[in-house]
Design a protein around this motif. Sequence first.
Motif, PDB file in Angstrom:
ATOM      1  N   SER A 165       0.820  -1.219   0.000  1.00  0.00           N
ATOM      2  CA  SER A 165       0.000   0.000   0.000  1.00  0.00           C
ATOM      3  C   SER A 165       0.850   1.264   0.000  1.00  0.00           C
ATOM      4  N   ASN A 166       2.117   1.128   0.421  1.00  0.00           N
ATOM      5  CA  ASN A 166       3.011   2.292   0.448  1.00  0.00           C
ATOM      6  C   ASN A 166       4.040   2.257  -0.681  1.00  0.00           C
ATOM      7  N   GLY A 167       3.778   1.477  -1.709  1.00  0.00           N
ATOM      8  CA  GLY A 167       4.579   1.521  -2.923  1.00  0.00           C
ATOM      9  C   GLY A 167       5.817   0.653  -2.945  1.00  0.00           C
ATOM     10  N   PHE A 168       6.005  -0.218  -1.961  1.00  0.00           N
ATOM     11  CA  PHE A 168       7.167  -1.101  -1.944  1.00  0.00           C
ATOM     12  C   PHE A 168       6.861  -2.398  -2.694  1.00  0.00           C
ATOM     13  N   ASN A 169       7.867  -2.927  -3.336  1.00  0.00           N
ATOM     14  CA  ASN A 169       7.737  -4.207  -4.015  1.00  0.00           C
ATOM     15  C   ASN A 169       8.253  -5.292  -3.079  1.00  0.00           C
ATOM     16  N   ALA A 170       7.373  -5.759  -2.189  1.00  0.00           N
ATOM     17  CA  ALA A 170       7.796  -6.663  -1.126  1.00  0.00           C
ATOM     18  C   ALA A 170       7.840  -8.105  -1.604  1.00  0.00           C
TER      19      ALA A 170
END
Length: 317
Positions: free
Chosen positions: A198-203
């Motif tokens: 949701s915060n734009g990280f590619n986890a």
Amino acid sequence: MISVIRRFGGIEVSCCGHSILVDPTRRFIDNYDAVLITHGHSDHYTSHISKARRIIMSGETLKILREFRGLRLGAGVTVAYPNRPIVFDDFSVVPLNAGHVMGSLMYLIEFKFGSVLLTGDMNIEDSIILKGAEPYPDVDILVIESTYGDPSFHFEPRDNVYDNIIDLAERTVRKGLRLVLSGFALGKGQELYKLLISNGFNAAMDKNVYSLNRILLNVGAISSNGDIIVADMPPRIQPSNDSVIALVTGGAPGRWIRRHVHIQLSSHSDFNGLVDFAVNSRAKRIYTIYGHSEKLARHLRLEYGLNSYPIPNNTLI
């Protein structure tokens, strides 16, 4: 007369010739009208439930136990939905949202002569994936978890913790390091992954987290390598000079804390949350179970005048 006792590692509720068993953790004799499972953590069920004639659990918990835990659960399972009563001849079972992990339920059992609310593990605070649990007022008996029922447990507001996690992720990535966020695969695995995405990280995810997120969040295939990895607890990823490992738990995780960062984020309510839930239930009698049951019961008794005790081995109401 309603009887509430600890039995087979779980909670047995009996009234008027009917008996219900909740969260058994040991082999049991199946003479119950129903066996209720609150959620999919392994300390709240036994594989022996596959032998039960009628089992009640949420659809998410059923997927977890079948597809992730490998239990063979057949036609005896009734899928429960929050606020949708399951009616028997002389009593009803009302599933309620527990706010603990995906699929977690509380159960309100209503007999002609009284009602019992069993929370299982629960959390009253909203998270990025779940609404918090709400007390059901004016029950006759409340059986409430007390995992963090010691007055020393006070958790920071969840939004503040979320901000700290995102700040740590940004700082770690900027330094060219890898961040491993390690929490229990069921619960933290979904919450941390959703927060990062949701915060734009590619986890990325380890095997256990991916297996559950595929089931619960419908994620597709994804690499296990990346700058940020959501991992099970304890992490199976070896510490190195180019990585930061943060353990995400409610309590301090023993020897691991000496070598890693600790972020306090719990899927349970803290002490104040448990007290608020118990007081607002306006229950005539309260039983505490798990964790700091004696301390929570004593506090409710002395500070609020409530009829509160640790759950007994055999008590008639």
